[in-house]
Design an enzyme around this catalytic site. Structure first.
Site, mmCIF file in Angstrom:
data_model
loop_
_atom_site.group_PDB
_atom_site.id
_atom_site.type_symbol
_atom_site.label_atom_id
_atom_site.label_comp_id
_atom_site.label_asym_id
_atom_site.label_seq_id
_atom_site.Cartn_x
_atom_site.Cartn_y
_atom_site.Cartn_z
ATOM 1 N N TYR A 147 150.242 -28.502 -49.697
ATOM 2 C CA TYR A 147 149.464 -27.328 -49.289
ATOM 3 C C TYR A 147 148.696 -26.760 -50.470
ATOM 4 O O TYR A 147 147.511 -26.412 -50.356
ATOM 5 C CB TYR A 147 150.421 -26.286 -48.711
ATOM 6 C CG TYR A 147 149.755 -25.050 -48.163
ATOM 7 C CD1 TYR A 147 149.086 -25.078 -46.940
ATOM 8 C CD2 TYR A 147 149.818 -23.837 -48.851
ATOM 9 C CE1 TYR A 147 148.478 -23.928 -46.426
ATOM 10 C CE2 TYR A 147 149.223 -22.694 -48.346
ATOM 11 C CZ TYR A 147 148.553 -22.751 -47.130
ATOM 12 O OH TYR A 147 147.957 -21.621 -46.632
ATOM 13 N N THR A 198 150.933 -12.666 -39.932
ATOM 14 C CA THR A 198 150.418 -13.329 -38.737
ATOM 15 C C THR A 198 151.559 -13.477 -37.723
ATOM 16 O O THR A 198 152.737 -13.301 -38.065
ATOM 17 C CB THR A 198 149.881 -14.716 -39.100
ATOM 18 O OG1 THR A 198 150.954 -15.501 -39.646
ATOM 19 C CG2 THR A 198 148.756 -14.625 -40.121
ATOM 20 N N LYS A 211 144.612 -26.395 -50.700
ATOM 21 C CA LYS A 211 143.973 -25.101 -50.862
ATOM 22 C C LYS A 211 143.257 -24.990 -52.211
ATOM 23 O O LYS A 211 142.219 -24.307 -52.318
ATOM 24 C CB LYS A 211 145.001 -23.985 -50.705
ATOM 25 C CG LYS A 211 145.552 -23.859 -49.283
ATOM 26 C CD LYS A 211 144.459 -23.571 -48.277
ATOM 27 C CE LYS A 211 145.001 -23.249 -46.898
ATOM 28 N NZ LYS A 211 143.930 -22.860 -45.940
ATOM 29 N N VAL A 267 139.269 -29.980 -36.103
ATOM 30 C CA VAL A 267 138.434 -29.860 -37.306
ATOM 31 C C VAL A 267 138.369 -31.151 -38.108
ATOM 32 O O VAL A 267 137.461 -31.326 -38.935
ATOM 33 C CB VAL A 267 138.920 -28.708 -38.218
ATOM 34 C CG1 VAL A 267 138.784 -27.373 -37.509
ATOM 35 C CG2 VAL A 267 140.345 -28.938 -38.704
ATOM 36 N N LEU A 314 144.783 -15.184 -38.380
ATOM 37 C CA LEU A 314 143.632 -14.717 -39.135
ATOM 38 C C LEU A 314 142.332 -14.970 -38.379
ATOM 39 O O LEU A 314 141.425 -14.135 -38.374
ATOM 40 C CB LEU A 314 143.586 -15.410 -40.503
ATOM 41 C CG LEU A 314 144.804 -15.214 -41.405
ATOM 42 C CD1 LEU A 314 144.591 -15.957 -42.725
ATOM 43 C CD2 LEU A 314 145.081 -13.737 -41.658
ATOM 44 N N ASP A 363 139.177 -24.088 -31.535
ATOM 45 C CA ASP A 363 140.628 -24.159 -31.679
ATOM 46 C C ASP A 363 141.148 -25.265 -30.778
ATOM 47 O O ASP A 363 140.369 -25.914 -30.066
ATOM 48 C CB ASP A 363 141.252 -22.813 -31.300
ATOM 49 C CG ASP A 363 142.552 -22.516 -32.037
ATOM 50 O OD1 ASP A 363 143.433 -23.400 -32.042
ATOM 51 O OD2 ASP A 363 142.686 -21.411 -32.589
#
Length: 256
Positions: free
Chosen positions: A162, A197, A166, A60, A17, A36
């Site tokens: 997860y 993806t 989210k 991150v 994405l 990245d």
């Protein structure tokens, strides 16, 4: 706000994405920071896109690492937008397994750290930099787009870590928009369904067809380019703010 006048920082920008976003905003004339950890892919992409694209190796979850990426944006122009599109790993654990044992805590904390804390880390550091830029005639300075998932609403069995991470992104969105409203920075999240993806494509066409069965229309997986098109619209539409937008072909996850 014209993307041609902007620098856009994209986490996870070397693939999936994130790469689709990088290509889309670059085509619109923006300079882009590819944040990245995939060195080879990111360097190749930056070289392909030319001098207005730069790869900055970025973790991150690390404050100093994200700060370096934000600082690097200043070498290309004025940072106006950030897109949090990084992926990574996933764990599959029921709260209590079939053997009666509780799920490992480590998998939960690592997942939340990556997808939720990592998103917040980018939001706060990029948000501060964007807030320091000059406003346009409407008082706007830019936007941060975060990536949630429809798992935030219909997490499947074994997906608790997860789904929680989210759902946290969804929960941050309106609060962040309110926090940053006085300085002219918008915050919007996208909640994709099952997207085609490269990682998803690795499962093979038979499995991909099975994933698409419960997607009402179009009966296929989403395309990264469709995600990127929505992100571009969010960045360019100054009245979108404080919302999480589902991008899923009306898909709703079943329990498993």
């Amino acid at each position: 706000m014209e993307l041609a006048d902007s620098v856009v920082l994209v986490t996870g920008g070397a693939g999936g994405l994130g790469e689709a976003v990088v290509r889309t905003v670059s085509e619109a004339g923006a300079a882009v920071i590819i944040a990245d950890l995939a060195d080879e892919r990111a360097e190749k992409l930056a070289a392909e896109l030319g001098p207005r694209a730069r790869y900055v190796r970025t973790d991150v979850t690390d404050e100093a690492s994200v700060a370096r990426a934000v600082e690097a944006a200043g070498d290309l122009g004025v940072l106006r937008h950030a897109v949090v599109a990084h992926g990574g790993f996933g764990v599959a654990h029921r709260v209590v397994g079939k053997d009666g044992k509780p799920a490992p805590l480590d998998g939960f904390t690592r997942t939340v750290d990556l997808y939720l804390t990592g998103s917040y880390n980018v939001l706060r550091l990029a948000g501060a930099a964007i807030a320091g830029s000059a406003p346009d005639e409407d008082g706007q300075r830019g936007a941060v787009v975060m990536t949630s998932s429809i798992a935030a609403y219909e997490g499947q069995i074994g997906q608790i870590a997860y789904a929680a991470a989210k759902a946290g992104v969804v929960g941050m969105t309106l609060v962040a928009a309110r926090d940053l409203g006085p300085v002219g920075v918008r915050v919007v999240s996208v909640a994709p369904g099952t997207m085609r993806t490269p990682i998803m494509e690795s499962v093979g066409e038979k499995a991909l067809a099975a994933f698409a069965v419960n997607i009402p229309n179009p009966r296929r997986l989403g395309r990264p380019q469709e995600f990127a098109a929505l992100v571009r619209h969010i960045l360019e539409n100054p009245y979108l703010n404080g919302e999480t937008i589902r991008l899923d072909g009306a898909q709703r996850f079943a329990p498993k």
